[in-house]
Design an enzyme around this catalytic site. Structure first.
Site, mmCIF file in Angstrom:
data_model
loop_
_atom_site.group_PDB
_atom_site.id
_atom_site.type_symbol
_atom_site.label_atom_id
_atom_site.label_comp_id
_atom_site.label_asym_id
_atom_site.label_seq_id
_atom_site.Cartn_x
_atom_site.Cartn_y
_atom_site.Cartn_z
ATOM 1 N N GLY A 6 -7.877 -22.216 -16.227
ATOM 2 C CA GLY A 6 -7.897 -20.778 -15.937
ATOM 3 C C GLY A 6 -7.871 -20.393 -14.473
ATOM 4 O O GLY A 6 -8.225 -19.269 -14.118
ATOM 5 N N SER A 7 -7.384 -21.305 -13.601
ATOM 6 C CA SER A 7 -7.405 -20.939 -12.179
ATOM 7 C C SER A 7 -6.426 -19.798 -11.876
ATOM 8 O O SER A 7 -6.681 -18.987 -10.978
ATOM 9 C CB SER A 7 -7.119 -22.161 -11.301
ATOM 10 N N MET A 83 -0.824 -22.808 -23.643
ATOM 11 C CA MET A 83 0.021 -23.944 -23.996
ATOM 12 C C MET A 83 0.631 -23.813 -25.396
ATOM 13 O O MET A 83 0.456 -24.701 -26.243
ATOM 14 C CB MET A 83 -0.789 -25.247 -23.892
ATOM 15 N N ARG A 84 1.338 -22.715 -25.599
ATOM 16 C CA ARG A 84 1.980 -22.520 -26.894
ATOM 17 C C ARG A 84 3.345 -21.860 -26.695
ATOM 18 O O ARG A 84 3.514 -21.064 -25.771
ATOM 19 C CB ARG A 84 1.133 -21.613 -27.786
ATOM 20 N N HIS A 102 5.044 -21.015 -14.305
ATOM 21 C CA HIS A 102 5.401 -22.419 -14.516
ATOM 22 C C HIS A 102 5.411 -23.133 -13.163
ATOM 23 O O HIS A 102 5.927 -22.592 -12.182
ATOM 24 C CB HIS A 102 6.777 -22.506 -15.179
ATOM 25 N N GLU A 135 11.894 -16.853 -26.255
ATOM 26 C CA GLU A 135 11.557 -17.836 -27.288
ATOM 27 C C GLU A 135 11.658 -19.285 -26.826
ATOM 28 O O GLU A 135 11.241 -20.196 -27.531
ATOM 29 C CB GLU A 135 12.477 -17.648 -28.501
ATOM 30 N N GLY A 136 12.215 -19.509 -25.669
ATOM 31 C CA GLY A 136 12.391 -20.876 -25.190
ATOM 32 C C GLY A 136 11.136 -21.409 -24.525
ATOM 33 O O GLY A 136 10.121 -20.721 -24.404
ATOM 34 N N VAL A 137 11.236 -22.647 -24.086
ATOM 35 C CA VAL A 137 10.142 -23.253 -23.328
ATOM 36 C C VAL A 137 10.413 -23.007 -21.851
ATOM 37 O O VAL A 137 11.374 -23.557 -21.293
ATOM 38 C CB VAL A 137 10.058 -24.776 -23.618
ATOM 39 N N GLU A 167 0.979 -20.838 -6.782
ATOM 40 C CA GLU A 167 0.862 -20.084 -8.039
ATOM 41 C C GLU A 167 -0.135 -18.951 -7.876
ATOM 42 O O GLU A 167 0.092 -17.820 -8.317
ATOM 43 C CB GLU A 167 0.410 -21.014 -9.177
HETATM 44 C C1 GRF Z 1 -0.462 -23.967 -14.168
HETATM 45 O O1 GRF Z 1 0.088 -25.022 -13.415
HETATM 46 C C2 GRF Z 1 0.630 -23.094 -14.744
HETATM 47 O O2 GRF Z 1 1.750 -23.005 -13.918
HETATM 48 C C3 GRF Z 1 0.976 -23.828 -16.021
HETATM 49 O O3 GRF Z 1 -0.258 -24.271 -16.510
HETATM 50 C C4 GRF Z 1 -1.167 -24.471 -15.424
HETATM 51 C C5 GRF Z 1 -2.368 -23.663 -15.732
HETATM 52 O O4 GRF Z 1 -3.381 -23.855 -14.774
HETATM 53 N N1 GRF Z 1 1.673 -22.963 -16.938
HETATM 54 P P1 GRF Z 1 -4.657 -22.919 -14.782
HETATM 55 O O5 GRF Z 1 -5.271 -23.035 -16.185
HETATM 56 O O6 GRF Z 1 -4.218 -21.527 -14.483
HETATM 57 O O7 GRF Z 1 -5.564 -23.480 -13.736
#
Ligand code: GRF
Length: 190
Positions: A6-7, A83-84, A102, A135-137, A167
Site C-alpha cells: 500500500g505504499s 493484483m487482479r 505499473h 480488460e487487459g493486463v 511511482e
Molecule cells: C507497485 O509497484 C505498483 O506499480 C504495482 O504494484 C506495486 C504496489 O506497491 N502495480 P504498493 O502496494 O503500492 O507499495
C-alpha cells in the site's frame, strides 16, 4: 483498491494531506484481508473494507466490488497494487474512470515482475506508468509516465526501489489530471 503493502495508496493519501491533491479518499478496499495497506487506511481513519476474493469466481467477485463501490459513488477508482484482472462487470460501471499504476514504461513489460523483466531485457531506461485500466493486463490509455536510468549493477531490488520513488510522485499527479477531466465533463453536462 489494493492487495498488499500500500505504499502508493499512502503516497496519494499524503499528497491530499499536504494539499497537493484536491481529492477525498472515500474508501480503501482490499481483496486480501491482511494487506498492510488496508491496516494503514484504518490507522488513518479512512473507511477500510476487506472484501476477500479467494475462491470466488471473477465475475461474481467483481459484482460485489461494484455493489460496494456504488455506495460511495466515487469519481475515480484507483488500483494501487490491486493484483487482479478486472472483468467487464466493473469496467462498464466506471467507464474510463479506473486508473492503474505499473512499475514499467508500458507497453513494455506488462504483468508480474516488470522490473526484473526490464533488467533481463537490458533496457537502459525504466520507470512507471499510470494508465486508464481496460480488460487487459496493464493495458489502456497512458496518462503519465516517469523514466529513470538503469544503473550499472542495478538489481531487481535497487531498481524497484528507485522506480517506486517515482511511482509515489506520479500517481497523485495523474489522479489530479483525471479529476480535472471528470469535473470538466460533468460541468459540460450541466
Ligand atoms: C507497485 O509497484 C505498483 O506499480 C504495482 O504494484 C506495486 C504496489 O506497491 N502495480 P504498493 O502496494 O503500492 O507499495
Amino acid at each position: 483498491m489494493l492487495s498488499g503493502r500500500g505504499s502508493n495508496f499512502v503516497a496519494i493519501y499524503e499528497a491530499i494531506q499536504r494539499g497537493d491533491l484536491n481529492a477525498e479518499i472515500c474508501c480503501v478496499i482490499s481483496n486480501v484481508p491482511d494487506a498492510a495497506g488496508l491496516a494503514r487506511a484504518a490507522e488513518f481513519g479512512l473507511t477500510a473494507i476487506s472484501l476477500p476474493s479467494r475462491g470466488i469466481e471473477r465475475a461474481e467477485y467483481d459484482r460485489s466490488l461494484v455493489k460496494t463501490l456504488r455506495a460511495f459513488d466515487p469519481a475515480l477508482v484507483c488500483l494501487a497494487g490491486f493484483m487482479r484482472i478486472l472483468s467487464p462487470e466493473i469496467l462498464k460501471e466506471f467507464p474510463g474512470r479506473i486508473l492503474n499504476i505499473h512499475p514499467a514504461l508500458l507497453p513494455a513489460f506488462p504483468g508480474l515482475h516488470a522490473q526484473k523483466q526490464a533488467l533481463q531485457y537490458g533496457v537502459k531506461l525504466a520507470g512507471c506508468t499510470v494508465h486508464i485500466a481496460d480488460e487487459g493486463v496493464d493495458t489502456g490509455p497512458i496518462l503519465l509516465q516517469r523514466a529513470i536510468e538503469v544503473l550499472e549493477g542495478d538489481t531487481e531490488e535497487t531498481l524497484s526501489a528507485r522506480i517506486l520513488e517515482q511511482e509515489h510522485q506520479t500517481y497523485w499527479r495523474a489522479i489530479g489530471l483525471m479529476l480535472a477531466r471528470v469535473n470538466a465533463a460533468e460541468g459540460a453536462c450541466k
